[in-house]
Design a protein around this motif. Sequence first.
Motif, mmCIF file in Angstrom:
data_model
loop_
_atom_site.group_PDB
_atom_site.id
_atom_site.type_symbol
_atom_site.label_atom_id
_atom_site.label_comp_id
_atom_site.label_asym_id
_atom_site.label_seq_id
_atom_site.Cartn_x
_atom_site.Cartn_y
_atom_site.Cartn_z
ATOM 1 N N GLN A 52 5.848 -23.368 77.620
ATOM 2 C CA GLN A 52 5.310 -24.200 78.414
ATOM 3 C C GLN A 52 3.887 -24.037 78.545
ATOM 4 O O GLN A 52 2.943 -25.195 78.837
ATOM 5 N N GLU A 53 3.384 -22.777 78.566
ATOM 6 C CA GLU A 53 2.206 -22.437 79.093
ATOM 7 C C GLU A 53 1.169 -22.925 77.816
ATOM 8 O O GLU A 53 0.217 -23.602 78.196
ATOM 9 N N ARG A 54 1.727 -22.568 76.490
ATOM 10 C CA ARG A 54 0.828 -23.206 75.373
ATOM 11 C C ARG A 54 0.886 -24.518 75.426
ATOM 12 O O ARG A 54 -0.031 -25.190 74.660
ATOM 13 N N ALA A 55 2.160 -25.117 75.181
ATOM 14 C CA ALA A 55 2.290 -26.384 74.698
ATOM 15 C C ALA A 55 2.782 -27.477 75.379
ATOM 16 O O ALA A 55 2.778 -28.695 75.403
ATOM 17 N N GLY A 56 3.120 -27.238 76.952
ATOM 18 C CA GLY A 56 3.514 -28.358 77.732
ATOM 19 C C GLY A 56 2.313 -28.573 78.754
ATOM 20 O O GLY A 56 1.503 -28.048 78.969
ATOM 21 N N THR A 57 2.652 -29.728 79.249
ATOM 22 C CA THR A 57 1.626 -30.278 80.316
ATOM 23 C C THR A 57 2.625 -31.000 81.249
ATOM 24 O O THR A 57 3.715 -31.106 81.235
ATOM 25 N N GLU A 58 1.868 -31.451 82.500
ATOM 26 C CA GLU A 58 2.663 -32.086 83.730
ATOM 27 C C GLU A 58 2.988 -33.351 83.107
ATOM 28 O O GLU A 58 2.378 -34.035 82.248
ATOM 29 N N GLY A 59 3.982 -33.803 83.634
ATOM 30 C CA GLY A 59 4.464 -35.037 83.249
ATOM 31 C C GLY A 59 5.389 -35.347 81.898
ATOM 32 O O GLY A 59 5.826 -36.444 81.577
ATOM 33 N N GLY A 60 5.889 -34.213 81.570
ATOM 34 C CA GLY A 60 6.695 -34.119 80.211
ATOM 35 C C GLY A 60 5.911 -34.581 78.964
ATOM 36 O O GLY A 60 6.543 -34.510 77.943
ATOM 37 N N ALA A 61 4.494 -34.467 79.154
ATOM 38 C CA ALA A 61 3.816 -34.539 77.857
ATOM 39 C C ALA A 61 3.889 -33.274 77.259
ATOM 40 O O ALA A 61 4.018 -32.090 77.652
ATOM 41 N N PHE A 62 2.858 -33.109 75.896
ATOM 42 C CA PHE A 62 2.796 -31.827 75.385
ATOM 43 C C PHE A 62 1.467 -31.905 74.617
ATOM 44 O O PHE A 62 1.054 -32.866 74.136
ATOM 45 N N ILE A 63 1.034 -30.390 74.348
ATOM 46 C CA ILE A 63 -0.096 -30.310 73.585
ATOM 47 C C ILE A 63 0.143 -30.010 72.123
ATOM 48 O O ILE A 63 1.100 -29.456 71.751
ATOM 49 N N TYR A 64 -0.178 -31.158 71.454
ATOM 50 C CA TYR A 64 0.191 -31.128 70.062
ATOM 51 C C TYR A 64 -0.222 -29.807 69.126
ATOM 52 O O TYR A 64 0.234 -29.541 68.217
ATOM 53 N N ASN A 65 -1.483 -29.340 69.576
ATOM 54 C CA ASN A 65 -1.896 -28.171 68.722
ATOM 55 C C ASN A 65 -2.383 -27.021 69.736
ATOM 56 O O ASN A 65 -3.254 -26.537 69.901
ATOM 57 N N PRO A 66 -1.175 -26.496 70.229
ATOM 58 C CA PRO A 66 -1.223 -25.039 70.966
ATOM 59 C C PRO A 66 -1.785 -24.039 70.404
ATOM 60 O O PRO A 66 -1.748 -23.773 69.172
ATOM 61 N N LYS A 67 -2.496 -23.057 71.291
ATOM 62 C CA LYS A 67 -2.882 -21.627 70.632
ATOM 63 C C LYS A 67 -1.805 -20.770 70.047
ATOM 64 O O LYS A 67 -0.760 -20.895 70.873
ATOM 65 N N VAL A 68 -1.775 -20.413 68.918
ATOM 66 C CA VAL A 68 -0.762 -19.721 68.394
ATOM 67 C C VAL A 68 -1.192 -18.582 67.603
ATOM 68 O O VAL A 68 -0.315 -17.829 66.819
ATOM 69 N N ASP A 69 -2.468 -18.247 67.394
ATOM 70 C CA ASP A 69 -3.120 -17.543 66.685
ATOM 71 C C ASP A 69 -2.662 -15.776 66.764
ATOM 72 O O ASP A 69 -2.727 -15.034 65.776
ATOM 73 N N ASP A 70 -2.002 -15.584 68.197
ATOM 74 C CA ASP A 70 -1.603 -14.304 68.409
ATOM 75 C C ASP A 70 -0.183 -14.024 68.423
ATOM 76 O O ASP A 70 0.118 -12.949 68.474
ATOM 77 N N ILE A 71 0.584 -15.049 68.048
ATOM 78 C CA ILE A 71 1.922 -14.894 68.155
ATOM 79 C C ILE A 71 2.492 -14.081 67.297
ATOM 80 O O ILE A 71 3.458 -13.295 67.614
ATOM 81 N N ALA A 72 2.211 -13.897 65.838
ATOM 82 C CA ALA A 72 2.676 -13.260 64.953
ATOM 83 C C ALA A 72 2.499 -11.569 65.414
ATOM 84 O O ALA A 72 3.583 -10.925 65.380
ATOM 85 N N GLY A 73 1.287 -11.455 65.986
ATOM 86 C CA GLY A 73 1.184 -9.955 66.218
ATOM 87 C C GLY A 73 1.994 -9.521 67.476
ATOM 88 O O GLY A 73 2.388 -8.406 67.579
ATOM 89 N N LYS A 74 1.972 -10.456 68.451
ATOM 90 C CA LYS A 74 2.610 -10.070 69.759
ATOM 91 C C LYS A 74 4.239 -9.921 69.803
ATOM 92 O O LYS A 74 4.924 -9.392 70.643
ATOM 93 N N TYR A 75 4.684 -11.111 68.913
ATOM 94 C CA TYR A 75 6.075 -11.439 69.031
ATOM 95 C C TYR A 75 6.966 -10.980 67.783
ATOM 96 O O TYR A 75 8.117 -11.422 67.931
ATOM 97 N N GLY A 76 6.310 -10.535 66.821
ATOM 98 C CA GLY A 76 7.059 -10.219 65.525
ATOM 99 C C GLY A 76 7.205 -8.654 65.516
ATOM 100 O O GLY A 76 6.778 -7.975 66.468
ATOM 101 N N VAL A 77 8.188 -8.226 64.593
ATOM 102 C CA VAL A 77 8.346 -6.656 64.455
ATOM 103 C C VAL A 77 8.289 -6.353 62.917
ATOM 104 O O VAL A 77 8.172 -7.398 62.169
ATOM 105 N N ILE A 78 7.771 -5.264 62.601
ATOM 106 C CA ILE A 78 7.471 -4.652 61.381
ATOM 107 C C ILE A 78 8.708 -4.206 60.731
ATOM 108 O O ILE A 78 9.136 -3.065 61.376
#
Length: 262
Positions: free
Chosen positions: A65-91
Amino acid sequence: MLIKIAITGKGGVGKTTLSGTLARLLARDGYEVLAIDADPDMNLASSLGVEIPPKPLVDYKDLIQERAGTEGGAFIYNPKVDDIAGKYGVIGPDGVRMLVMGTVDKGGSGCMCPASAFLRALLRHLMLKEKSAVILDMEAGIEHLGRGTTRGMDLMIVVVEPGERSIETAERIKKLSSEIGIKRLSAVINKGGSGKVNHRLEELGIPILGEIPFDPKLMQADLEKRAPIDVGGEAVEAILKIKEKLMEIVEDIRKEQEESKK
């Protein structure tokens, strides 16, 4: 270069075994590999040899919701994702990094919601090192093509087993993948018996990367909760040959990317 490979097909044909083993083999070749489990059954961890898989990304509702959502049910088409693999993945073994996408449970194809936009953006904007590979273990069937999740993949591999339903799924995948701009589609025949399947795939114009024979070692790996590559056997040897043929396609993609930069 960064190579993105989606592996798909009818349910139960062996997509996850191929995905996990290819990921480990590419890592042993020096690639930085990100393996993404996009199958609702979420079995890629066992195929990779990851004992404790990461939490599915769709469960991080506040993050999405923080990265891709907006008020009123709309959404951001190109949310920030460049840190996702490092933060939420496992080795996992051989240094393969793993992410679990989870499922977006919305009726109808082409779901346009924050979670779906977030996951699509993740695949479009992954930032890895120079020699990198993304292996995407897709859900069974063709729903992911309707949502456009696999848009931007360099290669889609459809796993086919002897049987008409598997061939029919491959035919639908070919049609839909071309509609979302996937230029390369190849097949891997699993569980042996390639005779008639080979002919049908040739009729459909789907090139064959190789064949994985029926191998009791895969059942042994499953019972022992070990990755197939750690057990070995004829199936793993066959996937090694498939990987070598895959590298020929990767080289063609590399040359195209270099030409496009000139």
